[in-house]
Design a protein around this motif. Sequence first.
Motif, mmCIF file in Angstrom:
data_model
loop_
_atom_site.group_PDB
_atom_site.id
_atom_site.type_symbol
_atom_site.label_atom_id
_atom_site.label_comp_id
_atom_site.label_asym_id
_atom_site.label_seq_id
_atom_site.Cartn_x
_atom_site.Cartn_y
_atom_site.Cartn_z
ATOM 1 N N SER A 634 0.857 -1.185 0.000
ATOM 2 C CA SER A 634 0.000 0.000 0.000
ATOM 3 C C SER A 634 0.889 1.229 0.000
ATOM 4 O O SER A 634 2.039 1.184 0.464
ATOM 5 N N GLN A 635 0.369 2.330 -0.503
ATOM 6 C CA GLN A 635 1.092 3.599 -0.455
ATOM 7 C C GLN A 635 0.975 4.270 0.907
ATOM 8 O O GLN A 635 1.632 5.276 1.165
ATOM 9 N N ASN A 636 0.128 3.711 1.775
ATOM 10 C CA ASN A 636 -0.060 4.233 3.124
ATOM 11 C C ASN A 636 0.919 3.510 4.053
ATOM 12 O O ASN A 636 0.645 2.419 4.550
ATOM 13 N N VAL A 637 2.081 4.115 4.268
ATOM 14 C CA VAL A 637 3.170 3.485 5.025
ATOM 15 C C VAL A 637 3.127 3.987 6.463
ATOM 16 O O VAL A 637 3.169 5.193 6.715
ATOM 17 N N THR A 638 3.089 3.052 7.413
ATOM 18 C CA THR A 638 2.784 3.406 8.794
ATOM 19 C C THR A 638 3.907 3.158 9.789
ATOM 20 O O THR A 638 3.901 3.744 10.877
ATOM 21 N N ALA A 639 4.878 2.268 9.479
ATOM 22 C CA ALA A 639 5.872 1.908 10.492
ATOM 23 C C ALA A 639 7.113 1.308 9.841
ATOM 24 O O ALA A 639 7.055 0.784 8.713
ATOM 25 N N PHE A 640 8.233 1.362 10.584
ATOM 26 C CA PHE A 640 9.503 0.785 10.123
ATOM 27 C C PHE A 640 10.179 0.044 11.268
ATOM 28 O O PHE A 640 9.996 0.371 12.440
ATOM 29 N N ALA A 641 10.989 -0.956 10.890
ATOM 30 C CA ALA A 641 11.923 -1.600 11.809
ATOM 31 C C ALA A 641 13.104 -2.067 10.975
ATOM 32 O O ALA A 641 12.974 -2.272 9.759
ATOM 33 N N PHE A 642 14.261 -2.257 11.613
ATOM 34 C CA PHE A 642 15.480 -2.502 10.850
ATOM 35 C C PHE A 642 16.269 -3.676 11.419
ATOM 36 O O PHE A 642 16.326 -3.888 12.630
ATOM 37 N N THR A 643 16.884 -4.436 10.508
ATOM 38 C CA THR A 643 17.940 -5.371 10.864
ATOM 39 C C THR A 643 19.222 -4.841 10.226
ATOM 40 O O THR A 643 19.227 -3.754 9.640
ATOM 41 N N SER A 644 20.287 -5.621 10.306
ATOM 42 C CA SER A 644 21.560 -5.134 9.775
ATOM 43 C C SER A 644 21.518 -4.919 8.270
ATOM 44 O O SER A 644 22.164 -4.009 7.742
ATOM 45 N N ASP A 645 20.733 -5.732 7.551
ATOM 46 C CA ASP A 645 20.733 -5.627 6.091
ATOM 47 C C ASP A 645 19.347 -5.474 5.479
ATOM 48 O O ASP A 645 19.208 -5.463 4.262
ATOM 49 N N ARG A 646 18.322 -5.337 6.311
ATOM 50 C CA ARG A 646 16.958 -5.279 5.783
ATOM 51 C C ARG A 646 16.139 -4.192 6.482
ATOM 52 O O ARG A 646 16.406 -3.829 7.628
ATOM 53 N N VAL A 647 15.126 -3.729 5.748
ATOM 54 C CA VAL A 647 14.162 -2.764 6.272
ATOM 55 C C VAL A 647 12.791 -3.419 6.263
ATOM 56 O O VAL A 647 12.353 -3.942 5.234
ATOM 57 N N LEU A 648 12.122 -3.409 7.391
ATOM 58 C CA LEU A 648 10.745 -3.889 7.484
ATOM 59 C C LEU A 648 9.831 -2.674 7.364
ATOM 60 O O LEU A 648 9.967 -1.706 8.120
ATOM 61 N N VAL A 649 8.901 -2.745 6.430
ATOM 62 C CA VAL A 649 8.002 -1.622 6.148
ATOM 63 C C VAL A 649 6.565 -2.065 6.403
ATOM 64 O O VAL A 649 6.052 -2.973 5.732
ATOM 65 N N GLY A 650 5.929 -1.435 7.379
ATOM 66 C CA GLY A 650 4.532 -1.718 7.677
ATOM 67 C C GLY A 650 3.617 -0.758 6.947
ATOM 68 O O GLY A 650 3.897 0.442 6.864
ATOM 69 N N THR A 651 2.527 -1.289 6.400
ATOM 70 C CA THR A 651 1.520 -0.483 5.723
ATOM 71 C C THR A 651 0.138 -0.875 6.243
ATOM 72 O O THR A 651 0.004 -1.811 7.035
ATOM 73 N N ASP A 652 -0.878 -0.182 5.766
ATOM 74 C CA ASP A 652 -2.231 -0.553 6.173
ATOM 75 C C ASP A 652 -2.746 -1.758 5.404
ATOM 76 O O ASP A 652 -3.876 -2.208 5.624
ATOM 77 N N ARG A 653 -1.914 -2.333 4.495
ATOM 78 C CA ARG A 653 -2.316 -3.511 3.718
ATOM 79 C C ARG A 653 -1.311 -4.645 3.812
ATOM 80 O O ARG A 653 -1.400 -5.606 3.057
ATOM 81 N N GLY A 654 -0.346 -4.564 4.724
ATOM 82 C CA GLY A 654 0.590 -5.653 4.858
ATOM 83 C C GLY A 654 1.977 -5.183 5.248
ATOM 84 O O GLY A 654 2.254 -3.982 5.369
ATOM 85 N N LEU A 655 2.865 -6.158 5.430
ATOM 86 C CA LEU A 655 4.233 -5.917 5.873
ATOM 87 C C LEU A 655 5.195 -6.496 4.839
ATOM 88 O O LEU A 655 5.077 -7.657 4.444
#
Length: 663
Positions: A634-655
């Motif tokens: 989704s274009q509605n991006v709500t949250a982030f979390a990080f590991t050493s080599d990856r970005v987790l992107v939370g949206t209102d339609r999935g992660l």
Amino acid sequence: MPVRPRLVVLSIGLLVLFVTAFGLLRFKRSVDRTLITSRQEVIDQHSVYLKSTVIIPQARAGFSLFPATLSAKAGILYQDHLFIASNQGLLRFDQSGREVRHYSALDGLPSNHLTAMASTPDALWIGVGPQGLLRFTGTQFEYFYAEKASDFEVTSLLALPSGELWIGTKQRGLLVFQSNRAVEFDPPISSRFITALQGDNLQAVVGTFSDGAWVYRQGILSRFTKATGDRGCLLDDQVTAVAGNLEAVYIGTPLGVTEIQNGKVSQHFAEGLAIRSLTTGAKPVAATDQGLVLLNPRTALRLESARSASAKTTRQSFSSHGDTPSAINGLLPVSDGWLALTDHGIYATDSLERGPWNRFGIDSPDGWHASVIAAEPFQLSDTNISALAFDWDGNLWVGYFDRGLDVFDSQGKRLIHNEDDHIFCVNHMLALRDGRMAVSTANGLAIYDGTRLQHFITEKQGLIHKAVAMTHRLGATTEGWLAATAEGVSLFEMNRPAQNLFALHGLASNHVYCAESLGKRVYLGTLGGISVLEEGRIVFSWNTANSGLAANWVNALAVIGPKLFVGTYGGGIQSVEGDGQWIDYGQSIGRFEVNPNAMVVDGSRLYTGTLDRGIQIYDNTQDRWQQLREGLPSQNVTAFAFTSDRVLVGTDRGLVEIRKDSF
């Protein structure tokens, strides 16, 4: 000699005629232009003009979606395959029941959230949330969308044998698709929010959110509502489902089902039950929150009426086996039984009445049958993500907008799922220095020790307000922290609020959304600007009148080096240094809405989640902005979390998980 005057008179007459004719011609052209302009204005007023783009499905390298509980919205048989529209995209099954393809945002779809389906001889049509329409030919998609998203929020679809495609929308009523535009249905239907469509060239039924139902038959449009009329009344004006044929039409509502025959209400069924979907086969069946209900014929109705003067309808439940699935969005007949499309997966049965029901799985070797599906690693309970965080043990915490929270270990095993009357709307999560996790919710502040809920703090324990937007650690070494709420800020020492601050103490607004520290100062983002907290008191505030702030509604704050980055609702992003020197990035990246606390720093990069424009990424080493929109659920991006080599992107339609080297 009289010839010459006659020639003069004749010449003058011809000139007058010419001038008159020319004037009439100009007048006619002016009238024609006015009529054409007026006609075009009327057409424009009743049309939604569409843009389109072709999508060739192709997996995006470096991107992977987290699995989630499948919510199946609609299903259809097309080109000898079963297609399911869901919260995870478009699923395609072959004749044996094996999943052969999963189309999602990773393949280029504009969203994972699909809302409705219909088929014509040459294409499969799919509604997309938050807006748009997909045309799928079996090999590629064409995406139709409007300049203004609210003009084309597709809620339901109906493909008529004549070739017409009807489109139910949330705000523009009933539209008819015409390639480069969608025009309002004629004769006009005044309802703006369409919830359900069913029918063919002989008769079509239109359900609405608050205006009852419309039946279009033989060119005549009839309306049925809760208000008593000559043709009878519905049980409620909110229509959740429609089904039927020329003999009988069934209208489902949150209060039961109404049957219409020969243009008049004939009887009611399942009164008091919330109807989710309807199907008419050999027998009409309603799916309710309590399972499936057979809509009994009149004879049974009269028998029950005789037993009880107050009973107006009767029903027969199919839940004798105790395994009828709940939250059914649709029932789909297949070659040897039925599929139930539900909010928690797909189920299969040989018989609606006898059951039993089993999970419809990926590895079904013998036709449309079922198999048991083991939970996948990191399988989310929902797709509407509102918060992400890692705790000190490396466990991933996922907060949902209205489904509580999940905690997964590093291998993807779900350790807990908490969802109750207190913990359901999660706003933010923070790992405290002592190893505990602070979870901000709309109903209070939850403190976890490991995965065990240790404290739940509300006004009774001294919190200034129960609606907590986020928590923030104070200083680099101290144990203090604060909670930003809808009525001010609570400053904590260990487990108890030690001090509360609100507007009377100098806060720009009581509604505080975010906080960030820079040096000895704590910056508080509020509905009225930014207030600066120093040594337990508010020392000054910034707003649009006395600073470079573009909008007073401040949703997110983050720090890179000496700069405080500010994310606002409607004003985009600015930055400011301690001396009050502001930089506005509006000219390079535009104005937009930044989501609450969706602004996080990882190394030298700032990641900002927006309401409708994906991710804005700022590289501090290069002083450069980058926008990421493709590959997101989704274009509605709500949250982030990080590991050493990856970005987790939370949206209102999935992660979605993205490798950092993919940016």
